[in-house]
Design an enzyme around this catalytic site. Structure first.
Site, PDB file in Angstrom:
ATOM      1  N   ASP A  25      49.953  82.240 116.688  1.00 46.76           N
ATOM      2  CA  ASP A  25      51.096  81.430 117.116  1.00 46.76           C
ATOM      3  C   ASP A  25      52.374  81.895 116.418  1.00 46.76           C
ATOM      4  OD1 ASP A  25      52.722  78.937 117.711  1.00 46.76           O
ATOM      5  OD2 ASP A  25      50.782  78.361 118.543  1.00 46.76           O
ATOM      6  N   SER A  78      55.519  76.731 122.291  1.00 46.06           N
ATOM      7  CA  SER A  78      54.064  76.628 122.392  1.00 46.06           C
ATOM      8  C   SER A  78      53.605  75.846 123.603  1.00 46.06           C
ATOM      9  CB  SER A  78      53.495  75.952 121.146  1.00 46.06           C
ATOM     10  OG  SER A  78      53.655  76.779 120.040  1.00 46.06           O
ATOM     11  N   ASP A 168      64.508  73.999 115.978  1.00 47.88           N
ATOM     12  CA  ASP A 168      64.707  74.797 117.194  1.00 47.88           C
ATOM     13  C   ASP A 168      66.139  75.333 117.251  1.00 47.88           C
ATOM     14  OD1 ASP A 168      62.106  74.137 117.957  1.00 47.88           O
ATOM     15  OD2 ASP A 168      62.766  72.303 118.935  1.00 47.88           O
ATOM     16  N   ARG A 203      63.491  65.153 112.269  1.00 48.45           N
ATOM     17  CA  ARG A 203      62.371  65.220 113.221  1.00 48.45           C
ATOM     18  C   ARG A 203      61.019  65.405 112.555  1.00 48.45           C
ATOM     19  NH1 ARG A 203      62.398  70.648 116.584  1.00 48.45           N
ATOM     20  NH2 ARG A 203      60.175  70.188 116.564  1.00 48.45           N
ATOM     21  N   ARG A 285      59.379  67.140 126.353  1.00 46.29           N
ATOM     22  CA  ARG A 285      58.099  67.705 125.920  1.00 46.29           C
ATOM     23  C   ARG A 285      57.180  66.630 125.353  1.00 46.29           C
ATOM     24  NH1 ARG A 285      56.968  73.049 122.167  1.00 46.29           N
ATOM     25  NH2 ARG A 285      55.382  72.104 120.854  1.00 46.29           N
ATOM     26  N   LYS A 361      48.172  72.625 115.758  1.00 49.14           N
ATOM     27  CA  LYS A 361      48.117  73.393 117.003  1.00 49.14           C
ATOM     28  C   LYS A 361      46.908  73.004 117.848  1.00 49.14           C
ATOM     29  CE  LYS A 361      51.766  75.886 116.116  1.00 49.14           C
ATOM     30  NZ  LYS A 361      52.952  75.968 116.988  1.00 49.14           N
ATOM     31  N   ASP A 429      53.885  80.670 113.060  1.00 47.42           N
ATOM     32  CA  ASP A 429      54.827  79.722 113.647  1.00 47.42           C
ATOM     33  C   ASP A 429      55.210  78.621 112.668  1.00 47.42           C
ATOM     34  OD1 ASP A 429      56.330  78.704 115.957  1.00 47.42           O
ATOM     35  OD2 ASP A 429      55.049  76.965 115.619  1.00 47.42           O
ATOM     36  N   HIS A 433      58.870  78.302 110.862  1.00 41.92           N
ATOM     37  CA  HIS A 433      59.809  77.190 111.081  1.00 41.92           C
ATOM     38  C   HIS A 433      60.442  76.680 109.786  1.00 41.92           C
ATOM     39  CE1 HIS A 433      59.596  76.419 115.345  1.00 41.92           C
ATOM     40  NE2 HIS A 433      58.287  76.268 115.357  1.00 41.92           N
ATOM     41  N   ASP A 470      51.840  83.259 121.566  1.00 36.23           N
ATOM     42  CA  ASP A 470      52.458  82.401 122.578  1.00 36.23           C
ATOM     43  C   ASP A 470      53.975  82.526 122.634  1.00 36.23           C
ATOM     44  OD1 ASP A 470      52.660  81.266 120.051  1.00 36.23           O
ATOM     45  OD2 ASP A 470      52.526  79.213 120.799  1.00 36.23           O
ATOM     46  N   HIS A 471      54.570  83.011 121.560  1.00 36.95           N
ATOM     47  CA  HIS A 471      56.037  83.210 121.514  1.00 36.95           C
ATOM     48  C   HIS A 471      56.359  83.802 120.159  1.00 36.95           C
ATOM     49  CE1 HIS A 471      56.212  79.845 118.741  1.00 36.95           C
ATOM     50  NE2 HIS A 471      55.526  79.119 119.615  1.00 36.95           N
ATOM     51  N   HIS A 500      62.085  79.642 117.103  1.00 38.61           N
ATOM     52  CA  HIS A 500      61.379  80.709 117.808  1.00 38.61           C
ATOM     53  C   HIS A 500      62.376  81.812 118.159  1.00 38.61           C
ATOM     54  CE1 HIS A 500      58.317  77.467 119.306  1.00 38.61           C
ATOM     55  NE2 HIS A 500      58.269  77.673 118.003  1.00 38.61           N
TER      56      HIS A 500
END
Ligand code: 3PG
Ligand code: CO
Length: 558
Positions: A25, A78, A168, A203, A285, A361, A429, A433, A470-471, A500
């Protein structure tokens, strides 16, 4: 009814052993191969060797329209990534569907909107969600579209409960998003709608937990948004954030800002949620909205003490977040319909699957993989294993649960019980972050070592494997100017990139059980994540369904 029968592949024989599908990931193949690319800097002998195998390594697209996002300026994530990987198809995703619903005005004609509009004359309309333009969970311009739409249709009192991002989008940007929102709210005020920010928090601290990793986050959010209770009160949101972030040289990240409540001069919260109010969760999402949705939706709820449960709420999500649970029952925009996912083909053809990740995940490699379906597709054919994640900032323990996942995966591979073993490693991932370069390098090295072990296990039983991602994320840890030059802060230190990336991701195939003549085709240069499902079925020795994006493999000897 749809025919799920899989036909044997014309030229690729079925493997003797199992097929491993391994997702690293957030592990991208970035064009910037410099000191800020943790994938590049990390010592990764396993993937380095895989990259060197001719015709068994390529990159695939993982962002933008290739995964159903509005434009190619949108980085992957993701949710859309695992949807594409698991379903073999590209569908318009939440971000795009909300754009269309706003542009056409369809949102304002739907049942969800009708429900909240019952509160417009006499009650308050609350909007809760992630305030940024990251486009992963939400977008500020869509929030503004909803706010203006509500005011124009008679809403008299609006309260916004903001979750600051910094994950993000660049850390520290929350102050600007708040200023932009305040300007919109002031304008609505001048037009006769009393509109204010009422509460908020970071968040990763408040409201947006996922996969039940830490319900206390949701409780903190409930307390602030609904009850008007938080350890800190302020009379405006900008002061709240600037104060709670603390010293400029060592700030608390936007992601982790403490919960706060906005109060009036007399110290009274300006926007608690009361009986008969409307509540809109404006994230499209699903993963980080499911828990807070349950708290609002379920009359009977005992995960934490809500203290006060407002009666007669008009509660909607931007979308329905879980189609099986029908959660929430009311929503503004119908979610994407992802049909005939690869997992359905597997279970209907008696192909046993083992899927594993750690909590952070876990839903990615099950719920998102299966086209946003919760639970098993067929419990008789599938085994899902969740390894509990640590409840800390992941740069403090960048190995996360990779070792435990590897051990359990090896056991599944060697057990002979499964034909497909699907693994997601969260490290590149989740550590990426945090913006912590050294920890992210370590995360990449850890998963590289784990992949080595897994491949050895697959080889020992004459199996096959594919390794991909996935990214991007770990592949770029610095903010850059348009030409790609790293940006430095006033203190001369590089400005971290926590989000990402737009990078494509690697795609590797191999295995002792894979005939040498099975190689990557040269004629699908634009392949993306949605091409993986057909490829997977081929590697299992089956033809792929015609509705899937084309396979990337062929038997060159045939
Ligand atoms: C998150 O929710 O953690 C980020 O916004 C996106 O990360 P993911 O798409 O990799 O889960
Ligand atoms: Co991520």
């Amino acid at each position: 009814s749809f025919d799920y029968t899989l036909k044997p592949h014309a030229t690729i024989p079925a493997p003797e052993g199992p097929l491993m599908v391994c997702i690293l990931d957030g592990f991208g193949e970035n064009e910037f191969k410099d000191a800020f690319n943790a994938v590049h800097v990390a010592n990764t002998p396993t993937v380095d060797a895989l990259r060197a195998v001719p015709k068994r390594f390529r990159t695939i697209k993982a962002h933008g329209t290739a995964v159903g996002l509005p434009s190619d300026a949108d980085m992957g994530n993701s949710e859309v990534g695992h949807n594409a990987l698991g379903s073999g198809q590209v569908v318009d995703q939440g971000a795009r569907l909300v754009d269309i619903a706003l542009e056409t005005g369809k949102m304002f004609e739907g049942d969800g909107w009708k429900l909240i509009s019952q509160a417009f004359p006499g009650n308050t309309v609350h909007f809760i969600g992630l305030l940024s333009d990251g486009g992963v969970h939400s977008r500020a311009d869509q929030l503004v579209g909803c706010l203006r739409g509500a005011a124009a249709r008679g809403a008299k009192r609006i309260r916004v409960h903001i979750l600051t991002d910094g994950r993000d989008v660049p850390d520290g940007s929350s102050v600007k998003y708040v200023a932009d929102l305040e300007a919109v709210l002031a304008q609505l005020g001048s037009e006769g709608c009393d509109a204010k920010i009422a509460s908020g928090g970071g968040r990763m601290k408040v409201t947006m937990d996922r996969y039940e990793a830490d319900w206390s986050m949701v409780k903190r959010g409930w307390d602030a948004h609904v009850l008007g209770k938080a350890p800190h009160t302020f009379t405006d949101a900008k002061t709240a954030i600037v104060t709670l972030r603390g010293p400029e040289d060592a700030p608390v990240s936007d992601q982790y800002v403490d919960p706060f409540v906005i109060v009036d001069e007399a110290g009274k919260p300006v926007g608690t949620i009361e009986d008969g109010d409307a509540v809109v969760l404006f994230n499209f999402r699903a993963d980080r909205m499911v828990e807070i949705s349950k708290a609002f939706e379920y009359a009977k709820f005992d995960t934490f003490d809500r203290e006060r449960f407002p009666q007669g709420l008009r509660f909607v999500g931007m979308m329905q977040y879980d189609g099986d649970l029908k959660l929430p029952a009311n929503y503004l925009v119908p979610p994407p319909e992802i049909l005939h996912v690869s997992g359905e083909f597997l279970v209907k053809n008696g192909i046993a699957t083992f899927a594993i990740s750690e909590t952070q995940k876990f839903g990615h490699v099950t719920f998102f993989w299966n086209g946003n379906r919760s639970g098993y597709l067929d419990a008789k054919q599938e085994q899902y294993l969740e390894i509990p994640s640590d409840k800390i900032e992941f740069n403090k323990a960048p190995d996360m649960k990779a070792r435990e996942i590897t051990e359990a995966s090896k056991e599944a591979i060697l057990s002979g019980k499964y034909k497909v073993i699907r693994v997601n490693f969260a490290n590149p991932d989740m550590v990426g972050h945090t913006g912590d370069m050294a920890a992210t390098v370590r995360a990449c090295e850890t998963v590289d070592a784990c992949v080595k072990e897994l491949i050895a296990a697959v080889d020992s039983v004459n199996g096959r494997w594919l390794v991909t991602s996935d990214h991007g994320n770990a592949d770029d840890m610095v903010q850059r100017d348009k030409k790609g030059k790293p940006l430095m802060g006033e203190d001369g230190k590089p400005l971290p990139l926590t989000s990402h990336t737009l990078a494509p991701v690697p795609f590797f195939i191999g295995g002792k059980g894979l005939p040498d003549s099975v190689v990557l085709r040269g004629d699908v240069p634009d392949a993306g994540l949605a091409n993986v499902a057909a490829t997977t079925l081929n590697l299992l020795g089956y033809e792929a369904p015609a509705i899937y994006k084309p396979t990337m493999v062929e038997n060159a000897a045939a």
